[in-house]
Design an enzyme around this catalytic site. Structure first.
Site, short mmCIF file in Angstrom:
data_model
loop_
_atom_site.label_atom_id
_atom_site.label_comp_id
_atom_site.label_asym_id
_atom_site.label_seq_id
_atom_site.Cartn_x
_atom_site.Cartn_y
_atom_site.Cartn_z
N GLU A 30 0.49 -1.43 0.11
CA GLU A 30 0.05 -0.25 0.11
C GLU A 30 0.59 1.08 0.25
O GLU A 30 0.62 2.24 -0.73
CB GLU A 30 -1.05 0.32 1.64
CG GLU A 30 -1.80 -1.00 1.35
CD GLU A 30 -1.34 -2.51 2.56
OE1 GLU A 30 -2.26 -3.25 2.58
OE2 GLU A 30 -0.43 -2.42 2.89
N CYS A 68 -2.15 -3.11 7.26
CA CYS A 68 -1.51 -3.20 8.45
C CYS A 68 -1.63 -1.62 9.52
O CYS A 68 -1.92 -1.10 8.60
CB CYS A 68 0.03 -3.48 8.65
SG CYS A 68 0.87 -2.41 7.66
N CYS A 77 0.10 1.09 7.09
CA CYS A 77 -0.18 0.76 5.95
C CYS A 77 -1.19 1.85 6.43
O CYS A 77 -2.49 2.83 5.56
CB CYS A 77 -0.66 0.23 5.18
SG CYS A 77 0.67 -1.08 4.62
#
Length: 156
Positions: free
Chosen positions: A55, A83, A86
């Site tokens: 990302e 996560c 991100c």
């Protein structure tokens, strides 16, 4: 291109990354007005960069191509639920939507467990596994004070 095609492209980027680069099984695409602007894949081990998640890589490329630091009119399609890092990058980039395929729990089952980060963030600083301590120096807030008075700043 229908939304499912964009997700297929993100998943293909993840699969290709595993098969050809031996990188993490994560891929992402940034889309604007129905067109893919950028691709990202997990390059943590290839680049020796713990921030090189799919990302983040896709956001970096899209911002460069669009010559902007925000992706307000864009969508991000990613092969897995982002996560914590991100998620932070996504919120800073301000896309209008994020679509993901696999869940963080599914990623955890193959060794990509971000749950410890969520737990760490909920702890007081003094109880975290990595020492975090404020060091106050004289005028340490000077950059903030100057920023507050700068007339030519670009706010974000």
């Amino acid at each position: 291109m229908p939304e499912s095609k964009f997700m297929e492209m993100a998943i293909e980027a993840a699969l290709d990354n595993v098969e050809t680069s031996h990188g993490g099984p994560f891929g992402a695409v940034v889309v604007k007005d129905g067109t893919i602007i950028a691709y990202g894949r997990n390059e943590v081990t290839a680049a020796n960069d713990p921030t090189a998640h799919a990302e983040v890589q896709a956001i970096r490329e899209a911002c460069q191509k669009l010559n902007t630091f925000q992706l307000t009119d864009c969508e991000i399609y990613t092969s897995c639920e982002p996560c914590p890092m991100c998620i932070g990058a996504i919120y800073w980039a301000r896309p209008k939507a994020v679509y993901y395929a696999c869940t963080k729990e599914e990623a955890g089952h193959i060794g990509f467990d971000d749950d410890f980060i969520y737990k760490e963030l909920s702890l007081p600083m003094e109880r975290r596994s990595i020492k975090m301590e404020q060091l106050l120096l004289k005028d340490c807030d000077m950059p903030f004070r100057v920023w507050g008075q700068t007339l030519t700043k670009v706010e974000y």
